[in-house]
Design a protein around this motif. Structure first.
Motif, short mmCIF file in Angstrom:
data_model
loop_
_atom_site.label_atom_id
_atom_site.label_comp_id
_atom_site.label_asym_id
_atom_site.label_seq_id
_atom_site.Cartn_x
_atom_site.Cartn_y
_atom_site.Cartn_z
N UNK A 41 0.81 -1.21 0.00
CA UNK A 41 0.00 0.00 0.00
C UNK A 41 0.85 1.26 0.00
N UNK A 42 0.21 2.37 -0.31
CA UNK A 42 0.89 3.65 -0.41
C UNK A 42 1.20 4.21 0.97
N UNK A 43 2.45 4.61 1.16
CA UNK A 43 2.86 5.30 2.39
C UNK A 43 2.95 6.79 2.08
N UNK A 44 2.07 7.56 2.63
CA UNK A 44 1.99 8.97 2.28
C UNK A 44 2.93 9.81 3.14
N UNK A 45 3.45 10.85 2.52
CA UNK A 45 4.27 11.81 3.25
C UNK A 45 3.38 12.58 4.21
N UNK A 46 3.82 12.70 5.44
CA UNK A 46 3.02 13.47 6.40
C UNK A 46 1.98 12.64 7.11
N UNK A 47 2.22 11.33 7.27
CA UNK A 47 1.27 10.50 7.99
C UNK A 47 1.23 10.92 9.44
N UNK A 48 0.20 10.43 10.13
CA UNK A 48 -0.05 10.91 11.49
C UNK A 48 1.13 10.69 12.43
N UNK A 49 1.83 9.55 12.29
CA UNK A 49 2.96 9.27 13.18
C UNK A 49 4.05 10.32 13.02
N UNK A 50 4.29 10.75 11.77
CA UNK A 50 5.32 11.76 11.54
C UNK A 50 4.86 13.12 12.02
N UNK A 51 3.58 13.42 11.82
CA UNK A 51 3.04 14.68 12.34
C UNK A 51 3.17 14.73 13.86
N UNK A 52 2.90 13.59 14.51
CA UNK A 52 3.01 13.53 15.96
C UNK A 52 4.45 13.80 16.40
N UNK A 53 5.39 13.18 15.71
CA UNK A 53 6.80 13.36 16.05
C UNK A 53 7.23 14.82 15.87
N UNK A 54 6.81 15.43 14.76
CA UNK A 54 7.18 16.81 14.48
C UNK A 54 6.55 17.78 15.48
N UNK A 55 5.27 17.54 15.80
CA UNK A 55 4.59 18.44 16.74
C UNK A 55 5.20 18.32 18.13
N UNK A 56 5.61 17.12 18.52
CA UNK A 56 6.26 16.94 19.82
C UNK A 56 7.58 17.71 19.88
N UNK A 57 8.30 17.72 18.75
CA UNK A 57 9.56 18.47 18.70
C UNK A 57 9.33 19.97 18.71
N UNK A 58 8.18 20.39 18.19
CA UNK A 58 7.87 21.83 18.10
C UNK A 58 6.55 22.09 18.82
N UNK A 59 6.51 21.72 20.10
CA UNK A 59 5.28 21.76 20.87
C UNK A 59 4.76 23.18 21.04
N UNK A 60 5.64 24.18 20.93
CA UNK A 60 5.19 25.56 21.07
C UNK A 60 4.36 26.02 19.87
N UNK A 61 4.22 25.15 18.88
CA UNK A 61 3.26 25.42 17.80
C UNK A 61 1.86 25.59 18.37
N UNK A 62 1.59 24.90 19.47
CA UNK A 62 0.27 24.98 20.12
C UNK A 62 0.11 26.26 20.93
N UNK A 63 1.22 26.92 21.23
CA UNK A 63 1.17 28.15 22.00
C UNK A 63 2.47 28.37 22.77
N UNK A 64 2.81 29.61 22.99
CA UNK A 64 4.02 29.94 23.76
C UNK A 64 3.91 29.37 25.17
N UNK A 65 5.01 28.80 25.63
CA UNK A 65 5.04 28.27 26.98
C UNK A 65 4.56 26.84 27.12
#
Length: 219
Positions: free
Chosen positions: A93-117
């Motif tokens: 099957x097709x493995x898409x760029x930007x799947x949820x697992x990668x989004x989770x990893x990126x957001x965890x690394x840049x958690x301040x995307x959700x807000x300062x602090x």
């Protein structure tokens, strides 16, 4: 899959009739029984085809592909230039760029995307009904549960709602607020989330990866 390159003519009889005069073409016979006729252009689209369930009968230089509806694809071979069969195996099957697992990893690394602090508590915070994608703390010290999707739909909001109901029973975590994060959030999902006090955040995948967007730029 069987690949045949041959000079052939093709006649289709069914709800309408169609004729392809003699020329060199690629014939594909797939494991699902489908037969398609391709030229050296038109990208992936065949000139003619028969979808499964159908049956291929070979009689000398004539292939007849028929289905239950009585439609027939008759391929008359003048010269066969190549004939080979290949076992492709199971399709993962097709493995898409930007799947949820990668989004989770990126957001965890840049958690301040959700807000300062904001600060990360942990990824995949396990509960009795499954793991919460991200558990973090807001600048005000409140616990925040984050559900991440590529496409944010109503079922994702329902999933986060169940997590919040469970997490808020834990006196060490309560009160727990919710954030529904996705690359695209459907209007119905946004309405339901906001009605339940869940904040919606649209994720920019390229920005999370540190790639500068070229939108609205000429060069």
């Amino acid at each position: 899959m069987r690949l045949v390159i041959a000079r052939c003519q093709v006649d289709y009889a069914g709800r309408l009739t169609a004729h392809l005069p003699m020329a060199t073409r690629l014939l594909l016979v797939k494991a699902d029984g489908s037969v398609s006729v391709h030229s050296d252009d038109r990208a992936y689209k065949p000139l003619n085809w028969m979808s499964p369930p159908c049956w291929l009968t070979e009689d000398g230089g004539t292939w007849t592909v028929a289905n239950k509806a009585g439609e027939k694809l008759v391929i008359t071979l003048e010269e066969v230039l190549h004939d080979s069969a290949h076992e492709l195996g199971a399709e993962p099957g097709l493995v898409k760029d930007g799947v949820e697992a990668h989004l989770q990893e990126l957001l965890a690394e840049h958690i301040t995307t959700l807000g300062d602090g904001y600060s990360l508590i942990r990824r995949e915070y396990m509960t009795a009904i499954g793991p919460v994608d991200i558990l973090c703390r807001s600048d005000a010290g409140a616990t925040v549960a984050v559900e991440i999707k590529r496409r944010g739909e109503i079922d994702g909001v329902e999933q986060l709602t169940r997590y919040l109901e469970l997490l808020n029973r834990d006196p060490l975590l309560a009160p727990v607020h919710g954030v529904f994060a996705a690359q695209l959030i459907k209007p119905q999902a946004r309405t339901l989330a906001e009605d339940r006090g869940i904040r919606c955040v649209t994720l920019d995948y390229d920005a999370l990866r540190g790639i500068e967007s070229d939108e609205f730029r000429l060069f």
